[in-house]
Scaffold this motif. Structure first.
Motif, PDB file in Angstrom:
ATOM      1  N   SER A  58     -10.888   1.224   5.342  1.00 28.46           N
ATOM      2  CA  SER A  58      -9.905   0.363   4.701  1.00 28.46           C
ATOM      3  C   SER A  58     -10.613  -0.439   3.620  1.00 28.46           C
ATOM      4  O   SER A  58     -11.839  -0.595   3.636  1.00 28.46           O
ATOM      5  CB  SER A  58      -9.259  -0.582   5.720  1.00 28.46           C
ATOM      6  N   ARG A 113       6.674  -3.496  -7.176  1.00 29.62           N
ATOM      7  CA  ARG A 113       6.625  -4.902  -6.791  1.00 29.62           C
ATOM      8  C   ARG A 113       7.566  -5.741  -7.654  1.00 29.62           C
ATOM      9  O   ARG A 113       8.173  -6.702  -7.189  1.00 29.62           O
ATOM     10  CB  ARG A 113       5.185  -5.413  -6.906  1.00 29.62           C
ATOM     11  N   LYS A 215      10.628  -5.831   7.183  1.00 28.30           N
ATOM     12  CA  LYS A 215       9.476  -4.963   7.449  1.00 28.30           C
ATOM     13  C   LYS A 215       9.464  -3.782   6.489  1.00 28.30           C
ATOM     14  O   LYS A 215       8.400  -3.368   6.006  1.00 28.30           O
ATOM     15  CB  LYS A 215       9.522  -4.464   8.895  1.00 28.30           C
ATOM     16  N   LEU A 218       8.010  -4.911   3.194  1.00 26.80           N
ATOM     17  CA  LEU A 218       6.548  -4.986   3.201  1.00 26.80           C
ATOM     18  C   LEU A 218       5.928  -3.595   3.079  1.00 26.80           C
ATOM     19  O   LEU A 218       4.919  -3.416   2.388  1.00 26.80           O
ATOM     20  CB  LEU A 218       6.063  -5.671   4.476  1.00 26.80           C
ATOM     21  N   ILE A 219       6.530  -2.620   3.739  1.00 26.64           N
ATOM     22  CA  ILE A 219       6.023  -1.245   3.642  1.00 26.64           C
ATOM     23  C   ILE A 219       6.163  -0.731   2.216  1.00 26.64           C
ATOM     24  O   ILE A 219       5.261  -0.087   1.666  1.00 26.64           O
ATOM     25  CB  ILE A 219       6.774  -0.327   4.631  1.00 26.64           C
ATOM     26  N   THR A 222       3.407  -1.819  -0.116  1.00 25.57           N
ATOM     27  CA  THR A 222       2.044  -1.339   0.119  1.00 25.57           C
ATOM     28  C   THR A 222       1.543  -0.574  -1.102  1.00 25.57           C
ATOM     29  O   THR A 222       2.241   0.293  -1.626  1.00 25.57           O
ATOM     30  CB  THR A 222       2.004  -0.414   1.345  1.00 25.57           C
ATOM     31  N   ARG A 224       0.123   2.008  -3.715  1.00 18.19           N
ATOM     32  CA  ARG A 224       0.071   3.467  -3.729  1.00 18.19           C
ATOM     33  C   ARG A 224      -0.900   3.923  -4.817  1.00 18.19           C
ATOM     34  O   ARG A 224      -1.295   3.149  -5.688  1.00 18.19           O
ATOM     35  CB  ARG A 224       1.459   4.058  -4.019  1.00 18.19           C
ATOM     36  N   THR A 374      -5.241 -13.123   5.906  1.00 17.51           N
ATOM     37  CA  THR A 374      -5.663 -11.960   5.129  1.00 17.51           C
ATOM     38  C   THR A 374      -7.109 -12.180   4.718  1.00 17.51           C
ATOM     39  O   THR A 374      -7.593 -13.317   4.707  1.00 17.51           O
ATOM     40  CB  THR A 374      -4.799 -11.762   3.866  1.00 17.51           C
ATOM     41  N   GLU A 492      -2.292  -4.729   7.538  1.00 17.80           N
ATOM     42  CA  GLU A 492      -0.852  -4.487   7.437  1.00 17.80           C
ATOM     43  C   GLU A 492      -0.223  -5.768   6.901  1.00 17.80           C
ATOM     44  O   GLU A 492       0.340  -6.561   7.650  1.00 17.80           O
ATOM     45  CB  GLU A 492      -0.248  -4.136   8.798  1.00 17.80           C
ATOM     46  N   PHE A 493      -0.354  -5.993   5.612  1.00 15.52           N
ATOM     47  CA  PHE A 493       0.017  -7.252   4.976  1.00 15.52           C
ATOM     48  C   PHE A 493      -0.919  -8.357   5.446  1.00 15.52           C
ATOM     49  O   PHE A 493      -1.513  -9.055   4.648  1.00 15.52           O
ATOM     50  CB  PHE A 493       1.480  -7.607   5.257  1.00 15.52           C
TER      51      PHE A 493
END
Length: 516
Positions: A58, A113, A215, A218-219, A222, A224, A374, A492-493
């Protein structure tokens, strides 16, 4: 598949041609080369993307590996984006406090975004300027000041009662007495924030529906591959379509609650308000500097979503990590419990109590040091060209990223930083100003002009929920014979446990233990 491959080749060729043309133009015009911080060499077009992908790690762990090699500030070229990574407390203080005005901007957003932010119409995403000043001033002055936060005390205590009931019921329904920590805590926090935001009654079905949509948002946000390599955007048409559908669903679900609140404010007899005041109330007629109109319904959806997402996962994640440390160190859990019941006796903990609990507050500060929500602050950017940091140039189109673990775990700043030790803030004599005004040693909520406006509310929620959960239950591993917990992380956020924490709980005998 063949057509996609040829599309990619065509786009790649076009990009190479543009790079050559721009390079030749720069040579002719004598464009000045920048003195960027050092960093790993990369490939044309993709920069360091391939090197990162090959690690299989990650991004938070990739940066952890690079920090010892390249030092307190280094550069990564991730496709079309230039990332300036800051890993030292001194440089963070320089950028965010000493030069706070110069580094208080936000970088350009990717198209996906922008869909969800209404082109940067939020407190966190807006560029330094009149929109940001108006939105932030409203949130801080009219919603998140200490007086307003106290007004929502009944909501928090009701949510805590429900959390305790949910945990007890789940434990009793499972033969091993186990509960899922993050799921239950997250639901409690989300319920509080929904009421604070919309101020209308919602049943559990409404709450679950909104939570599901948020949720999905938020996905969709993410990052890309096409965020870093725009030439690949034709290959991600499906994902962009799904993001647009999520945005439409978000608007469809939230707008009715916005209209309901507006109707109840105009005619209180038309419905029963959950609270007399809500964040939404401050937004209906909000005057934005430089604009003639107040926010539209879609902009209200965006601002409410920011309020919900900003305070839910950050708080819930911190509490899950707190329970991990309580399970691993029963002595620490006992100290914390004694600190709580010494103040409260047999009654439920109240908000006025927590400021009297020295060990609890030291525990929460250590929690935020070791487990900031975070590992990166929200991305900063230089306001104008010509900015410098650590002797290097920082282009105003670069993403300036602040990596928190290298600061909060720096042995030059902390004694035994790898240890989780609340005592460091008590008898240990260590201290840290989490606002960063005097110095930067930890900054879980950021520092400077773009510090998180919800710092006080978030800290209160974390502290109060931990106090009540420890007051009501003893926390053990699941199964209790288990000696270690897998503390592997993933992003995950927020930085969550790779394997969600399942704990065994045992209700405390409040009448006896209150005599401690």
């Amino acid at each position: 598949m063949a057509s996609l491959f040829f599309t990619f080749l065509s786009l790649l060729f076009t990009s190479l041609l543009l790079i050559v043309l721009i390079s030749q133009k720069n040579k002719k015009t004598g464009a000045k080369s920048l003195n960027l911080p050092p960093g790993p060499p990369g490939w044309p077009i993709v920069g360091n993307l391939l090197q990162y992908a090959r690690t299989g790690k990650s991004f938070i762990h990739y940066i952890r590996d690079l920090h010892p090699i390249y030092g307190p500030i280094f550069t990564l070229r991730m496709g079309s984006r230039t990332l300036i990574i800051v890993t030292s407390a001194q440089l963070a203080h320089d950028a965010l406090i000493s030069q706070g005005q110069a580094f208080a901007n936000r970088p350009a957003e990717n198209p996906t975004r922008s869909i969800f932010s209404c082109n940067k119409f939020t407190v966190n995403s807006s560029e330094l300027g009149p929109v940001w000043r108006s939105l932030r001033r409203n949130m801080v002055s009219n919603m998140l000041n200490s007086t307003r936060i106290r007004e929502f005390q009944p909501l928090r205590h009701l949510a805590l009662d429900r959390l305790v009931h949910r945990l007890r019921s789940e434990s009793e329904s499972n033969p091993d007495g186990s509960v899922w920590v993050l799921k239950n805590v997250r639901f409690a926090v989300f319920t509080i924030l929904l009421s604070m935001c919309f101020g209308v009654q919602m049943d559990e079905k409404d709450i679950i529906t909104i939570d599901r949509v948020m949720k999905r948002v938020l996905i969709a946000l993410t990052p890309r591959l096409d965020d870093f390599l725009p030439l690949l955007s034709p290959l991600f048409a499906k994902q962009r379509k799904e993001a647009m559908q999520t945005r439409e669903e978000q608007i469809r679900v939230l707008v009715p609650f916005i209209h309901r609140r507006k109707s109840e404010l105009k005619d209180p007899a038309n419905g029963k308000k959950t609270v007399s005041f809500s964040y939404l109330d401050t937004l209906f007629d909000l005057q934005i500097d430089g604009r003639k109109s107040s926010p539209s319904d879609i902009e209200l959806v965006t601002l409410c979503s920011e309020f919900l997402n900003g305070g839910t996962d950050t708080t819930a994640t911190a509490i899950e990590w707190a329970i991990v440390h309580l399970i691993e160190d029963p002595g620490l859990q006992e100290k914390l419990y004694k600190d709580i019941v010494t103040v409260t006796g047999e009654r439920n903990v109240e908000e006025k109590d927590v400021e009297k609990m020295a060990y609890l507050n030291a525990f929460v500060k250590e929690l935020l040091r070791k487990h900031p929500p975070t590992y990166f602050l929200l991305t900063h950017a230089a306001v104008e060209p010509g900015a410098k940091l650590g002797g290097y140039d920082v282009p105003n189109d670069a993403n300036v990223e602040f990596y928190l673990p290298s600061i909060s775990e720096d042995p030059k700043l902390w004694t035994n930083p790898e240890r989780f030790d609340p005592e460091r803030f008590l008898s240990g004599g260590e201290e840290a100003d989490i606002t960063g005004v005097t110095e930067v040693k930890m900054m879980p909520f950021g520092v400077g002009r773009r510090i998180c406006p919800g710092l006080n509310m978030g800290t209160l929620h974390i502290t109060l929920m931990i106090a009540r959960m420890v007051q009501e239950f003893e926390w053990f591993a699941c199964p209790p014979s288990r000696r270690t917990i897998d503390k592997s992380e993933k992003l995950e956020f927020t930085v969550v446990m790779k394997t969600p924490l399942q704990s065994t709980i045992k209700p405390r005998n409040r009448g006896q233990t209150a005599k401690i």
